[in-house]
Design a protein around this motif. Structure first.
Motif, PDB file in Angstrom:
ATOM      1  N   UNK A   1      -2.184  12.315   3.189  1.00 17.30           N
ATOM      2  CA  UNK A   1      -3.260  12.536   2.219  1.00 17.30           C
ATOM      3  C   UNK A   1      -3.885  11.208   1.797  1.00 17.30           C
ATOM      4  N   UNK A   2      -3.055  10.194   1.623  1.00 15.67           N
ATOM      5  CA  UNK A   2      -3.580   8.869   1.281  1.00 15.67           C
ATOM      6  C   UNK A   2      -4.457   8.337   2.414  1.00 15.67           C
ATOM      7  N   UNK A   3      -4.017   8.555   3.646  1.00 16.83           N
ATOM      8  CA  UNK A   3      -4.781   8.098   4.799  1.00 16.83           C
ATOM      9  C   UNK A   3      -6.132   8.811   4.893  1.00 16.83           C
ATOM     10  N   UNK A   4      -6.141  10.093   4.537  1.00 17.23           N
ATOM     11  CA  UNK A   4      -7.370  10.888   4.604  1.00 17.23           C
ATOM     12  C   UNK A   4      -8.241  10.735   3.357  1.00 17.23           C
ATOM     13  N   UNK A   5      -7.801   9.912   2.407  1.00 16.31           N
ATOM     14  CA  UNK A   5      -8.552   9.699   1.168  1.00 16.31           C
ATOM     15  C   UNK A   5      -8.729  10.999   0.379  1.00 16.31           C
ATOM     16  N   UNK A   6      -7.641  11.774   0.289  1.00 14.39           N
ATOM     17  CA  UNK A   6      -7.651  13.020  -0.470  1.00 14.39           C
ATOM     18  C   UNK A   6      -6.737  12.846  -1.685  1.00 14.39           C
ATOM     19  N   UNK A   7      -7.205  13.245  -2.840  1.00 16.88           N
ATOM     20  CA  UNK A   7      -6.421  13.106  -4.068  1.00 16.88           C
ATOM     21  C   UNK A   7      -5.137  13.923  -3.961  1.00 16.88           C
ATOM     22  N   UNK A   8      -4.019  13.317  -4.329  1.00 17.31           N
ATOM     23  CA  UNK A   8      -2.736  14.011  -4.251  1.00 17.31           C
ATOM     24  C   UNK A   8      -2.695  15.182  -5.226  1.00 17.31           C
ATOM     25  N   UNK A   9      -2.211  16.350  -4.760  1.00 12.46           N
ATOM     26  CA  UNK A   9      -2.034  17.484  -5.671  1.00 12.46           C
ATOM     27  C   UNK A   9      -0.775  17.293  -6.501  1.00 12.46           C
ATOM     28  N   UNK A  10      -0.417  18.269  -7.294  1.00 18.60           N
ATOM     29  CA  UNK A  10       0.793  18.178  -8.116  1.00 18.60           C
ATOM     30  C   UNK A  10       2.039  18.218  -7.233  1.00 18.60           C
ATOM     31  N   UNK A  11       3.156  17.793  -7.802  1.00 16.49           N
ATOM     32  CA  UNK A  11       4.430  17.813  -7.074  1.00 16.49           C
ATOM     33  C   UNK A  11       4.780  19.237  -6.653  1.00 16.49           C
TER      34      UNK A  11
END
Length: 241
Positions: A99-109
C-alpha cells in the motif's frame, strides 16, 4: 497541515480525529515552523478543518484513500504470499509495504487483519485442493484407513507410522522398513509436493505431526487427506535417510 502530511508520508496513514500526534513529531515540526507546540491543541478543536486539509493533501502527495477497489486488488495480490506462509504478521507487513508503494492511505488495523484472514482462508483451501487433486478413490480410502486401529495393536496405523525409529538395532530397523513399506503402499503422487512452496509443506508437516488422530477424523475430506499425506511423505523421507 505539516503534521498531517508527516503521517501521510510515513507510515502512510491518516491521523485520527481524536488522536494526538507523537510528541517528538510535534516538537520537530513546531521547531521547523518556528511556532509553539501548543498550537496543535487549537487546531485539533475543529475536525472539519482537519478533513478539509486532508482533501488538499492527498492529491498534492499523489495519494489515494483506501476503498473497495483497493481492497479487492490487494486481496488478489496477496494470494501468492498467503500460499507460502500462515504467519499473519508476515502477510500484514506485506500489505502495508504494498500500500505504501502504491501511495494508498493505510486502512485501519481491523481492515488489514480481515484482509489477511480472508487470504489465509483462501490459501488453505487451495493448498489442500492442490495436495489431493491427484488422488484416486483407492488412495483416499487407504488414507482414511490410517486413522483406524491397526490389527494386533492398540494404536491406529497413523500412530504406528509416527513412532520414532528408536535405537539402531536389527529389530528397530526391520520395524522401520515395515513402516516404510506401508507408506509406499499408499502410492501417493510425488508431484503434489512440487506445486507448493517448501515453507508451506514444512508447516503442514509440523501441524500434522502435532494433531491427534481423533482430530483428523473431524476434518473435512480435503484437509484430512492433505494432512495425513504430509505425515507419510515426511516419514518416507526420514526412512530413506
Amino acid at each position: 497541515i505539516a503534521v498531517l502530511m508527516s503521517y501521510l508520508r510515513f507510515p502512510g496513514r491518516v491521523l485520527a480525529g481524536d488522536e494526538r500526534p507523537h510528541g517528538r513529531v510535534l516538537y520537530i515540526v513546531a521547531g521547523q515552523l518556528g511556532i509553539p507546540v501548543d498550537v496543535w491543541d487549537i487546531y485539533a478543536e475543529r475536525d472539519a478543518t482537519r478533513r478539509s486539509h486532508l482533501l488538499e493533501l492527498l492529491p498534492r502527495l499523489g495519494m489515494e484513500q483506501f476503498g473497495t477497489r483497493h481492497y479487492r486488488s490487494i486481496s488478489v495480490w496477496l494470494d501468492p504470499t498467503a500460499l507460502q506462509t500462515t504467519r499473519g504478521v508476515v502477510l500484514a507487513q506485506a500489505v502495508v509495504e504494498e500500500l505504501q508503494k502504491r501511495q494508498i492511505v493505510l486502512p485501519s488495523v481491523a481492515v488489514i487483519e480481515r484482509l489477511c484472514a480472508e487470504a489465509m482462508t483462501r490459501a488453505q483451501r487451495k493448498v489442500f485442493a492442490l495436495l489431493t487433486e491427484g488422488l484416486d478413490d483407492e488412495q483416499r480410502t487407504k488414507l482414511d484407513r490410517l486413522l483406524e486401529q491397526r490389527e494386533g495393536s492398540p494404536y491406529s496405523t497413523l500412530a504406528w507410522l509416527r513412532m520414532p525409529p528408536g535405537a539402531p538395532t536389527p529389530r528397530a530397523v526391520l520395524g522401520h522398513i515395515e513402516r516404510l513399506s506401508a507408506i509406499r503402499d499408499l502410492a501417493l503422487p510425488p508431484e503434489a509436493s512440487q506445486k507448493l512452496h517448501q515453507n508451506r509443506l514444512l508447516q503442514l508437516a509440523r501441524e500434522a505431526g502435532q494433531t491427534a488422530v481423533y482430530q483428523f477424523k473431524e476434518y473435512e475430506q480435503a484437509r484430512r487427506h492433505g494432512h495425513t499425506g504430509r505425515i507419510d511423505a515426511r516419514n518416507s523421507r526420514n526412512a530413506d535417510r
